[in-house]
Structure formats: structure tokens, C-alpha cells
Scaffold this active site. Structure first.
Site, PDB file in Angstrom:
ATOM      1  N   ALA A  11     -34.198 -42.977  -9.260  1.00 28.88           N
ATOM      2  CA  ALA A  11     -34.345 -42.051 -10.566  1.00 28.88           C
ATOM      3  C   ALA A  11     -33.089 -41.225 -11.049  1.00 28.88           C
ATOM      4  O   ALA A  11     -33.229 -40.608 -12.043  1.00 28.88           O
ATOM      5  CB  ALA A  11     -35.507 -41.083  -9.993  1.00 28.88           C
ATOM      6  N   ARG A  16     -21.492 -40.557 -11.537  1.00 25.42           N
ATOM      7  CA  ARG A  16     -19.940 -40.875 -11.177  1.00 25.42           C
ATOM      8  C   ARG A  16     -20.053 -42.416 -12.023  1.00 25.42           C
ATOM      9  O   ARG A  16     -18.727 -43.073 -12.070  1.00 25.42           O
ATOM     10  CB  ARG A  16     -19.768 -41.230  -9.898  1.00 25.42           C
ATOM     11  CG  ARG A  16     -19.769 -39.730  -9.145  1.00 25.42           C
ATOM     12  CD  ARG A  16     -20.001 -40.267  -7.554  1.00 25.42           C
ATOM     13  NE  ARG A  16     -21.484 -40.400  -7.188  1.00 25.42           N
ATOM     14  CZ  ARG A  16     -21.774 -40.259  -6.066  1.00 25.42           C
ATOM     15  NH1 ARG A  16     -20.828 -40.462  -4.827  1.00 25.42           N
ATOM     16  NH2 ARG A  16     -22.998 -40.140  -5.471  1.00 25.42           N
ATOM     17  N   GLN A  72     -40.643 -39.392 -11.320  1.00 22.92           N
ATOM     18  CA  GLN A  72     -39.754 -38.052 -10.621  1.00 22.92           C
ATOM     19  C   GLN A  72     -39.327 -37.189 -12.020  1.00 22.92           C
ATOM     20  O   GLN A  72     -38.111 -37.762 -12.453  1.00 22.92           O
ATOM     21  CB  GLN A  72     -38.775 -38.394  -9.485  1.00 22.92           C
ATOM     22  CG  GLN A  72     -38.178 -37.069  -8.979  1.00 22.92           C
ATOM     23  CD  GLN A  72     -36.860 -37.428  -8.089  1.00 22.92           C
ATOM     24  OE1 GLN A  72     -36.391 -38.397  -8.361  1.00 22.92           O
ATOM     25  NE2 GLN A  72     -36.239 -36.391  -7.506  1.00 22.92           N
ATOM     26  N   GLY A  77     -33.207 -34.492  -6.178  1.00 16.24           N
ATOM     27  CA  GLY A  77     -32.770 -35.160  -4.733  1.00 16.24           C
ATOM     28  C   GLY A  77     -33.589 -35.874  -4.238  1.00 16.24           C
ATOM     29  O   GLY A  77     -34.664 -36.237  -4.548  1.00 16.24           O
ATOM     30  N   GLU A 152     -24.245 -34.535   4.875  1.00 17.76           N
ATOM     31  CA  GLU A 152     -23.901 -35.099   3.631  1.00 17.76           C
ATOM     32  C   GLU A 152     -22.421 -34.887   3.703  1.00 17.76           C
ATOM     33  O   GLU A 152     -21.865 -33.987   3.979  1.00 17.76           O
ATOM     34  CB  GLU A 152     -24.767 -34.521   2.254  1.00 17.76           C
ATOM     35  CG  GLU A 152     -26.070 -34.982   2.369  1.00 17.76           C
ATOM     36  CD  GLU A 152     -26.094 -36.667   2.124  1.00 17.76           C
ATOM     37  OE1 GLU A 152     -25.418 -37.194   1.390  1.00 17.76           O
ATOM     38  OE2 GLU A 152     -26.714 -37.284   2.901  1.00 17.76           O
ATOM     39  N   ASN A 227     -21.769 -46.278  -6.715  1.00 14.77           N
ATOM     40  CA  ASN A 227     -21.758 -45.057  -7.160  1.00 14.77           C
ATOM     41  C   ASN A 227     -20.951 -45.079  -8.394  1.00 14.77           C
ATOM     42  O   ASN A 227     -21.059 -44.266  -9.325  1.00 14.77           O
ATOM     43  CB  ASN A 227     -21.690 -43.904  -6.224  1.00 14.77           C
ATOM     44  CG  ASN A 227     -22.809 -44.136  -5.253  1.00 14.77           C
ATOM     45  OD1 ASN A 227     -23.581 -43.576  -5.440  1.00 14.77           O
ATOM     46  ND2 ASN A 227     -22.111 -44.301  -4.086  1.00 14.77           N
ATOM     47  N   TYR A 366     -26.664 -75.123 -39.106  1.00 15.52           N
ATOM     48  CA  TYR A 366     -27.501 -74.047 -38.557  1.00 15.52           C
ATOM     49  C   TYR A 366     -28.953 -74.941 -38.710  1.00 15.52           C
ATOM     50  O   TYR A 366     -29.272 -75.208 -39.638  1.00 15.52           O
ATOM     51  CB  TYR A 366     -27.605 -72.793 -39.419  1.00 15.52           C
ATOM     52  CG  TYR A 366     -28.749 -71.997 -39.176  1.00 15.52           C
ATOM     53  CD1 TYR A 366     -28.930 -71.562 -37.593  1.00 15.52           C
ATOM     54  CD2 TYR A 366     -29.982 -71.881 -39.750  1.00 15.52           C
ATOM     55  CE1 TYR A 366     -30.214 -70.831 -37.307  1.00 15.52           C
ATOM     56  CE2 TYR A 366     -31.105 -70.911 -39.358  1.00 15.52           C
ATOM     57  CZ  TYR A 366     -31.000 -70.633 -37.970  1.00 15.52           C
ATOM     58  OH  TYR A 366     -32.072 -69.927 -37.830  1.00 15.52           O
ATOM     59  N   ASN A 377     -29.672 -88.176 -37.870  1.00 14.63           N
ATOM     60  CA  ASN A 377     -28.317 -87.837 -38.261  1.00 14.63           C
ATOM     61  C   ASN A 377     -28.126 -86.683 -39.026  1.00 14.63           C
ATOM     62  O   ASN A 377     -28.498 -86.791 -40.029  1.00 14.63           O
ATOM     63  CB  ASN A 377     -27.322 -89.036 -38.543  1.00 14.63           C
ATOM     64  CG  ASN A 377     -25.837 -88.764 -38.165  1.00 14.63           C
ATOM     65  OD1 ASN A 377     -25.443 -87.744 -38.608  1.00 14.63           O
ATOM     66  ND2 ASN A 377     -25.113 -89.368 -37.526  1.00 14.63           N
ATOM     67  N   SER A 405     -24.327 -84.611 -45.512  1.00 15.52           N
ATOM     68  CA  SER A 405     -23.299 -83.532 -45.427  1.00 15.52           C
ATOM     69  C   SER A 405     -23.713 -82.475 -46.506  1.00 15.52           C
ATOM     70  O   SER A 405     -24.043 -82.615 -47.643  1.00 15.52           O
ATOM     71  CB  SER A 405     -21.760 -83.822 -45.454  1.00 15.52           C
ATOM     72  OG  SER A 405     -21.666 -84.724 -44.220  1.00 15.52           O
TER      73      SER A 405
HETATM   74  C1  UD1 Z   1     -27.093 -41.034  -0.350  1.00 17.22           C
HETATM   75  C2  UD1 Z   1     -27.505 -40.482   0.879  1.00 17.22           C
HETATM   76  C3  UD1 Z   1     -26.227 -40.510   1.769  1.00 17.22           C
HETATM   77  C4  UD1 Z   1     -25.936 -42.104   2.143  1.00 17.22           C
HETATM   78  C5  UD1 Z   1     -25.892 -42.945   0.822  1.00 17.22           C
HETATM   79  C6  UD1 Z   1     -25.789 -44.310   0.960  1.00 17.22           C
HETATM   80  C7  UD1 Z   1     -28.736 -38.389   0.207  1.00 17.22           C
HETATM   81  C8  UD1 Z   1     -28.966 -37.124   0.149  1.00 17.22           C
HETATM   82  N1  UD1 Z   1     -27.613 -39.053   0.731  1.00 17.22           N
HETATM   83  O1  UD1 Z   1     -26.037 -40.384  -0.962  1.00 17.22           O
HETATM   84  O2  UD1 Z   1     -26.644 -39.903   2.921  1.00 17.22           O
HETATM   85  O3  UD1 Z   1     -24.845 -42.313   2.892  1.00 17.22           O
HETATM   86  O4  UD1 Z   1     -26.962 -42.618  -0.230  1.00 17.22           O
HETATM   87  O5  UD1 Z   1     -25.614 -44.940  -0.096  1.00 17.22           O
HETATM   88  O6  UD1 Z   1     -30.033 -39.067   0.190  1.00 17.22           O
HETATM   89  N2  UD1 Z   1     -32.142 -40.547  -6.421  1.00 17.22           N
HETATM   90  C9  UD1 Z   1     -33.360 -40.450  -6.903  1.00 17.22           C
HETATM   91  N3  UD1 Z   1     -33.774 -39.144  -7.278  1.00 17.22           N
HETATM   92  C10 UD1 Z   1     -32.941 -37.906  -6.973  1.00 17.22           C
HETATM   93  C11 UD1 Z   1     -31.552 -38.379  -6.746  1.00 17.22           C
HETATM   94  C12 UD1 Z   1     -31.402 -39.674  -6.210  1.00 17.22           C
HETATM   95  O7  UD1 Z   1     -34.401 -41.182  -7.192  1.00 17.22           O
HETATM   96  O8  UD1 Z   1     -33.409 -36.888  -7.341  1.00 17.22           O
HETATM   97  C13 UD1 Z   1     -31.827 -41.999  -6.162  1.00 17.22           C
HETATM   98  C14 UD1 Z   1     -30.725 -42.511  -6.910  1.00 17.22           C
HETATM   99  O9  UD1 Z   1     -31.083 -43.084  -8.161  1.00 17.22           O
HETATM  100  C15 UD1 Z   1     -30.068 -43.690  -5.923  1.00 17.22           C
HETATM  101  C16 UD1 Z   1     -30.395 -43.039  -4.601  1.00 17.22           C
HETATM  102  O10 UD1 Z   1     -31.468 -42.243  -4.810  1.00 17.22           O
HETATM  103  O11 UD1 Z   1     -30.470 -44.775  -6.158  1.00 17.22           O
HETATM  104  C17 UD1 Z   1     -29.350 -42.250  -3.780  1.00 17.22           C
HETATM  105  O12 UD1 Z   1     -28.911 -41.343  -4.552  1.00 17.22           O
HETATM  106  P1  UD1 Z   1     -27.273 -41.218  -4.772  1.00 17.22           P
HETATM  107  O13 UD1 Z   1     -27.035 -40.100  -5.581  1.00 17.22           O
HETATM  108  O14 UD1 Z   1     -26.511 -42.472  -4.922  1.00 17.22           O
HETATM  109  O15 UD1 Z   1     -27.159 -40.794  -3.140  1.00 17.22           O
HETATM  110  P2  UD1 Z   1     -25.513 -40.809  -2.224  1.00 17.22           P
HETATM  111  O16 UD1 Z   1     -24.805 -39.735  -2.903  1.00 17.22           O
HETATM  112  O17 UD1 Z   1     -25.058 -42.171  -2.611  1.00 17.22           O
HETATM  113 CA    CA Z   2     -25.575 -43.791  -3.826  1.00 19.92          CA
END
Ligand code: UD1
Ligand code: CA
Length: 452
Positions: A11, A16, A72, A77, A152, A227, A366, A377, A405
């Protein structure tokens, strides 16, 4: 734990990545990252795979037409993402759920299978990897070797938690549903990001007296997260090497393999030959003895054994039969079928057209919505005029017909078997079998013309 489901976290926006596109749709070797994760889950979980989508969810839904989605709405998070998915997981009868980040395109079915096997007995298990530089990953904190929690990167304080050992959370978890249900309401967002972290479940589970297992995957690259553009390029390089090595070992000939990009979903028979730089993506199938020369881009195509695709040719959703020669500089668009031993040359474009066995269209044409018989041909500069600005119409050209042609065939129109069209004709009426048709102004020679 018996009845299990999988949940892919997809989601997030992927800030980044500096892109409008949801991060999980960024591509690696032509395929969205999410497709790799889903492919790895399929053998172990079959239909029981759910995807949490949020940021531009309609695009993610489009990319996985048969996916089972949970929305979501606000991305608060990873812990919040799991919380939002609980009703769907419960309704599916899951007793435990495997949660995986959608930005892990290197994950394989074997990694998933091994993880599940090792995670079985714990109430909560997660995979850890070791990195020289733990970067933005969640740090695994242990006390006397036992898991104590995941902190984290932003919240990690060396003074409090000690210098990181480099052991980090890989973003792959298996948790009992009853435990998740109990603990999720206790996950707060009082942290540097103000997000609900799934990783907080680890310390909460320990507090709750549950059994928690950190499954050490060491320096396995399969669980690296993506990321940033730099990490995307890194993942792509690893996957490219992995795929090309497997193809070379199986007997596929790759010249300059470091410049050949082949999708993991393509299937290439031993004895096929590909020269880089070249891109073969989607579900392309290439038969033994086919030769693909440099600078070709091939997507979702079927290339039969023993044909040649010469340099700078584009092929998409098209079929090239055995012994056919295509290119250099040809373009086969969706629905083109080049039959056995047929030839397509430079600057010839085909769309939804069948070029019969042994037929030739060698220069500057074409051919759209056309059925072309065996041995015909098609002269240089032939155009099927298939579109009147509103509708598309078909052209039929019989076996062994000869199209002079620079002919325009205004569809709908048909040219019979063995018919001949004089060069420069604009054909608007059907031409019967075996006849010669010429449709252009007669030439008049107007006597000597003297320059002053
Ligand atoms: C996350 C982990 C971290 C781990 C790393 C591994 C958490 C808090 N941290 O960090 O410990 O080392 O992955 O790669 O989980 N996503 C949602 N909904 C949200 C937020 C994120 O679905 O509200 C999805 C993102 O699309 C992604 C995944 O969750 O596919 C991970 O999110 P991301 O922001 O990449 O987490 P990291 O900072 O990499
Ligand atoms: Ca990630």
C-alpha cells in the site's frame, strides 16, 4: 498452525523512489516487483494470498487482475496495514498469516517454503538477514542471543540498544492470527515516523509470553528490500545474473550475457541463441535453435525454433514460426503471426496480420488486419489502408499473389490467389484470382521538353 494465508504489504507510496507510481509496480526485468512476490507465494499458498493496496490502489489492482485485495485507505504503517487486513484474513479462515513486504522482488518460492517450515512451531516468527551496513532496515535486538525486539533504523539509539550487529529484519513474518488479533490494538505510533509498525509485534509478543523465533537467513540476497532507484538497479542486476546463469547452465547461448535482460517468466529452450544488448520480457517463449540478434526488444511473444530475429527488431505479442526471417528493423505488433519460412524485412510493420508460409514482405510496408496467403510477395512500400478514421477493415491477399511496389490496398478488399498488382496501384475493388490489376494513371510521354 495449519490453515494459513499470505498477506503482501503493497500500500505504500515509496517516497524514496521519487515516482508517482506505487513502489511495488516499479519493474525489475520488465515485471512489477509485486509479480515476483506473488509468484514466490503461489506454490505454498495457492489462492490464499491477499494484497494490501492503498496509494493509487487502482493501478495495483489493474496490475493483478485476479488478486484478492484489501484496501488500506490511509497508509499509517505496516502494523496498520496488517490490522486493516484482519477481517479479510479471518473471513478466509486463516489460523496464521505469513506477511511479506511487497518490495522484495528477489524472494523465491524456496525461501518462502523454507521459512514456513522453520516458522511452524512459533507463535510469531520473522526472517533476519545480515548486512555490512544495516542502512534503513529495522535492527534486530537480542539479549544473550535471544530475540528481544526489532527497533526501526530511525528509532535506533546506539547508547540504548548497543552497536548494531548488522542483523536486520527482512520483512517476512509468520504470526498466529489469535496472537495478532490480541496484540495489534496495542501497537502504537509513538515513534520517529509516527507510524504503526508491524515490527512492534515482536516485543509485544514477548511481553505476552508467546514464543518468538528469529529465523536467521544470513547473507541471503533474496530478502533484500527495494526502496530507492539504486536498490532497484541492484536487485535487477542480481536477478539478471541469476536468470542468465541458469539459462547458460541449461544450454541457452547468450553472447554478452551482462547486456541481455530476460524476464524470469520467459521460457527459453536450450539451444536458443541470444546476442546482447537485448531485452526479452513478459511470458515470451523461444524455441531451440532460434537466433535473436542484438538490439531486439521482445515481449510476450512466441518465437519458434530455427527462426532468426535480426538486429533492431521489436516483437510484441506476436508469433514467429519456424524458419522465418525477421528484421533487421522490423516491428511485429500484437496479433502478428509470421508463418514458417516467411520473411519480414526492414521497416515493415505488422499488426493483427498473418503472413502465410514462405510469404515475403521485405521492405517498407504496413500490414494491418491482413490475411496473406502462402508464398505471396508483398512489394516494397505496400500499405494496407485498414482504418477510415473510425473503423478498421480487413485485407485478404491470396496465395502466391504478387503485390507491386508502392501499392495501397484500401480495405475491405481482397486479392485472389496468384493475382498480380501493378506497382503504384491504389486498389479499392477486389481482384479475382489469377488476374492482373493496375490502378494508376496511364503514363503519357509528352515529347521533347527543352530547357531555355
Ligand atoms: C520495513 C520494516 C523494517 C525492515 C524492512 C525490510 C517496518 C516498520 N519496518 O521497513 O524493519 O527491515 O521493511 O525491507 O515494517 N506498506 C503498506 N502500508 C503502509 C506502509 C507500508 O502496505 O502503511 C508496505 C509498503 O508498500 C512496502 C512494505 O509495506 O511494500 C514495507 O514498507 P517500507 O516503507 O518499504 O518499510 P521499510 O522502511 O523498508
Ligand atoms: Ca522497504
Amino acid at each position: 498452525m495449519s490453515t494459513k494465508a499470505a498477506l503482501v504489504l503493497a500500500a505504500g507510496k515509496g517516497t524514496r523512489m521519487h515516482s508517482d507510481r506505487p513502489k511495488v509496480l516499479q519493474t525489475v526485468l520488465g515485471e512489477p516487483m509485486l509479480a515476483f512476490v506473488l509468484a514466490a507465494l503461489e506454490p505454498e499458498f495457492g489462492e490464499d494470498v491477499f494484497i494490501v493496496a492503498g496509494h493509487r490502489h487502482e493501478l495495483v489492482e489493474q496490475a493483478v487482475p485476479h488478486g484478492r485485495f484489501v484496501l488500506q485507505q490511509e497508509q499509517l504503517g505496516t502494523g496498520h496495514a496488517l490490522r486493516e487486513a484482519m477481517p479479510a484474513l479471518r473471513a478466509a479462515g486463516a489460523e496464521s498469516v505469513l506477511v511479506v513486504n511487497g518490495d522484495a522482488p528477489l524472494v523465491t518460492a524456496k525461501v518462502i517454503k523454507d521459512f514456513v517450515a522453520q516458522a511452524q512451531k512459533a507463535d510469531l516468527a520473522f526472517a533476519t538477514i545480515n548486512l555490512d551496513n544495516p542502512g534503513a532496515y529495522g535492527r534486530v535486538v537480542r539479549q544473550d542471543g535471544h530475540i528481544a525486539g526489532i527497533v526501526e533504523a530511525k528509532d535506533y539509539d546506539e547508547a540504548k540498544h548497543g552497536v548494531s550487529t548488522g542483523e536486520v529484519n527482512a520483512g517476512l513474518y509468520l504470526v498466529r492470527m489469535d496472537l495478532a488479533e490480541r496484540l495489534l490494538p496495542r501497537v502504537g505510533n509513538a515513534n520517529r515516523s509516527g507510524e504503526y509498525y508491524i515490527t512492534d509485534l515482536v516485543a509485544l509478543a514477548l511481553e505476552d509470553g508467546a514464543s518468538v523465533k528469529g529465523i536467521v537467513c544470513g547473507n541471503d540476497e533474496s530478502l533484500l528490500g527495494v526502496n530507492s532507484p539504486l536498490e532497484l538497479a541492484g536487485a535487477e542486476r542480481i536477478l539478471q545474473e541469476r536468470i542468465n546463469r541458469a539459462l547458460l547452465e541449461s544450454g541457452v547461448i547468450l553472447h554478452s550475457p551482462e547486456t541481455v535482460r530476460i524476464s524470469p517468466f520467459a521460457s527459453i529452450e536450450p539451444g536458443a541463441e541470444i546476442t546482447g544488448p537485448c531485452e526479452v520480457t513478459g511470458r515470451t517463449c523461444i524455441g531451440s535453435g532460434a537466433r535473436i540478434f542484438a538490439n531486439c526488444v521482445i515481449r510476450d511473444a512466441r518465437i519458434d525454433g530455427g527462426c532468426e530475429i535480426r538486429p533492431f527488431t521489436h516483437v510484441e505479442q506476436a508469433h514467429v514460426g519456424r524458419g522465418a526471417l525477421v528484421g533487421p528493423y522490423s516491428r511485429l505488433r500484437p496479433g502478428a503471426h509470421i508463418d514458417v519460412d516467411a520473411h519480414v524485412g526492414n521497416f515493415v510493420e505488422l499488426k493483427k496480420s498473418h503472413l502465410g508460409p514462405g510469404a515475403k514482405a521485405n521492405h517498407l510496408s504496413y500490414l494491418g488486419d491482413a490475411e496473406i496467403g502462402a508464398g505471396a510477395n508483398i512489394g516494397a512500400g505496400t500499405i494496407t489502408c485498414n482504418y477510415d478514421g473510425k473503423n478498421k477493415f480487413k485485407t485478404a491477399i491470396g496465395a502466391h499473389a504478387f503485390i507491386g511496389s508502392n501499392t495501397a490496398l484500401v480495405a475491405p478488399v481482397s486479392v485472389g490467389d496468384n493475382a498480380t498488382i501493378g506497382a503504384g496501384s491504389t486498389i479499392t475493388k477486389d481482384v479475382p484470382e489469377g488476374e492482373l490489376a493496375v490502378a494508376r494513371q496511364k503514363q503519357r510521354n509528352l515529347g521533347k521538353y527543352l530547357k531555355k
